[in-house]
Design an enzyme around this catalytic site. Structure first.
Site, PDB file in Angstrom:
ATOM      1  N   HIS A   1      -3.261   7.078   2.384  1.00  0.00           N
ATOM      2  CA  HIS A   1      -3.657   5.763   1.867  1.00  0.00           C
ATOM      3  C   HIS A   1      -5.067   5.469   2.370  1.00  0.00           C
ATOM      4  O   HIS A   1      -5.375   5.666   3.549  1.00  0.00           O
ATOM      5  CB  HIS A   1      -2.667   4.709   2.361  1.00  0.00           C
ATOM      6  CG  HIS A   1      -3.156   3.307   2.152  1.00  0.00           C
ATOM      7  ND1 HIS A   1      -3.679   2.881   0.954  1.00  0.00           N
ATOM      8  CD2 HIS A   1      -3.213   2.241   2.999  1.00  0.00           C
ATOM      9  CE1 HIS A   1      -4.031   1.610   1.067  1.00  0.00           C
ATOM     10  NE2 HIS A   1      -3.765   1.201   2.296  1.00  0.00           N
TER      11      HIS A   1
ATOM     12  N   CYS B   1       0.817  -1.230   0.000  1.00  0.00           N
ATOM     13  CA  CYS B   1       0.000   0.000   0.000  1.00  0.00           C
ATOM     14  C   CYS B   1       0.843   1.269   0.000  1.00  0.00           C
ATOM     15  O   CYS B   1       0.340   2.349  -0.306  1.00  0.00           O
ATOM     16  CB  CYS B   1      -0.945  -0.003   1.196  1.00  0.00           C
ATOM     17  SG  CYS B   1      -1.973  -1.465   1.266  1.00  0.00           S
TER      18      CYS B   1
ATOM     19  N   ASN C   1     -10.175  -0.437  -0.202  1.00  0.00           N
ATOM     20  CA  ASN C   1      -8.718  -0.307  -0.136  1.00  0.00           C
ATOM     21  C   ASN C   1      -8.125  -0.835  -1.443  1.00  0.00           C
ATOM     22  O   ASN C   1      -8.193  -2.032  -1.712  1.00  0.00           O
ATOM     23  CB  ASN C   1      -8.211  -1.107   1.069  1.00  0.00           C
ATOM     24  CG  ASN C   1      -6.703  -1.010   1.255  1.00  0.00           C
ATOM     25  OD1 ASN C   1      -5.985  -0.615   0.352  1.00  0.00           O
ATOM     26  ND2 ASN C   1      -6.238  -1.394   2.423  1.00  0.00           N
TER      27      ASN C   1
END
Ligand code: UT7
Length: 331
Positions: free
Chosen positions: A258, A116, A288
């Protein structure tokens, strides 16, 4: 070392696959509920690739938009970096597939695996190539095809992740340009690798019938532990970027974090004492998307007019590795 050149963000673009996977769809697949997912994560739906759609296809669409925004063509590119943990193939790099699909010539192309945090890592790397004068125009993309790699029997992970790609064209700034990347920082803490990983299917535990039967090739996560690390490292990365740039939180126009979980974003805002109204949040509609999440969120806020040229923006990320990082830029 004093840098010869500075980096500017010349263009931004993103792409989300058309198909949407709602919380109600997930209710039919695992023991969960729309209300639980919204309350615990903020996610309402996430996008899902079509059959046969690869990570490279997502990158190409995002990259074409970013190139158009930068008023450049694929011929202008010197380097392509694709941050991903869900590339088309184990070999070759997805960046090479992107190179041929875009029709870029004479480029170096490679993938970067920092989960990520991948996009912030890619920006950090690209910034070095620009600052040293090696390259002038670089495509950096974050892209994931994670709905293919999560276990739709594991309710703790399958509700979180979605597919998509975001891209930026980073270029050498002119001497008079004030809209440049100010600082980038990246970190790794491999001691916590097992908190979020694909345990099997690599070379340590190769694919076997036993692996397939046990599901150890799917993503596995210790959610609570990751949550704690996320809030700690993202807030620390924010301070690090601001200190390096001689700025304070009050100077910032936006933070683009993020997009993992709305509660993580709120916890970072709390620790950082930063107003939520100035944090870009898209997790409700994307889930996500790992390395893709920051450039997608950035592009969405840019397209709808929230993010404007000249603003001071902080990117911050954490992910499997564990990795973390930040970038401070005048857009
Ligand atoms: O990019 C980095 C990637 N990872 C992350 O960012 C993940 C970070 N972690 C998280 O976002 C959260 O930890 C989760 C969303 C994964 C879980 O939320 P939580 O508030 O930490 O839940 P929990 O693990 O404490 O579980 C609370 C309860 C448990 O039931 P019991 O033991 O209290 O009876 C879980 O079994 O919720 C249950 N649960 C669920 N219930 C409905 C866990 N997942 C689900 C689910 N639907 N999908």
């Amino acid at each position: 070392m004093t840098s010869q050149f500075k980096t500017r963000i010349a263009g931004v673009g993103s792409y989300l696959p058309e198909q949407v996977l709602t919380n109600y769809d997930l209710e039919k697949m695992v023991e969960t509920s729309h209300d639980w997912i919204v309350q615990r994560t903020g996610i309402v739906h996430r996008h899902k690739v079509a059959e046969g759609e690869g990570t490279s296809d997502l990158v190409v669409k995002a990259a074409e938009r970013a190139l158009k925004d930068a008023n450049l063509t694929a011929q202008d590119l010197d380097l392509i970096i694709v941050a991903t943990v869900s590339g088309d193939y184990r070999m070759p790099a997805t960046a090479c597939i992107v190179q041929t699909k875009l029709g870029a010539k004479n480029v170096m192309a490679f993938d970067l695996a920092a989960a990520c945090t991948g996009f912030v890592y890619a920006l950090h790397v690209a910034d070095q190539f620009i600052k040293t004068g090696v390259y002038k125009n670089i495509l950096i993309a974050g892209a994931e095809n994670l709905t293919k790699l999560v276990n739709y029997k594991d309710r703790e992970t399958c509700i979180l992740f979605g597919d998509g790609a975001g891209a930026m064209i980073v270029s050498r700034a002119s001497n008079t340009d004030e809209n440049t990347v100010i600082s980038t920082h990246c970190h790794a803490e491999g001691a916590h690798a097992e908190l979020l990983w694909f345990e099997a299917g690599g070379t340590k535990i190769p694919f076997s019938q036993e692996v397939l039967d046990s599901g150890k090739h799917f993503m596995k996560m210790k959610g609570k532990e990751i949550f704690k690390h996320a809030t700690r490292t993202m807030a620390a990365a924010c301070y690090e970027a601001l200190d390096a740039g001689g700025k304070t939180p009050a100077d910032l126009d936006w933070i683009v974090p993020h997009q993992a979980n709305q509660r993580i974003t709120e916890a970072v805002a709390n620790q950082f004492e930063f107003p939520m109204e100035k944090i870009v949040s898209t997790v409700h509609e994307t889930g996500n998307t790992s390395a893709a999440s920051i450039p997608i969120a950035f592009d969405m806020a840019y397209r709808d007019g929230r993010i404007k040229r000249g603003q001071l923006i902080l990117l911050t990320a954490f992910g499997s590795g564990l990795t973390s990082g930040s970038a401070l830029l005048r857009f």
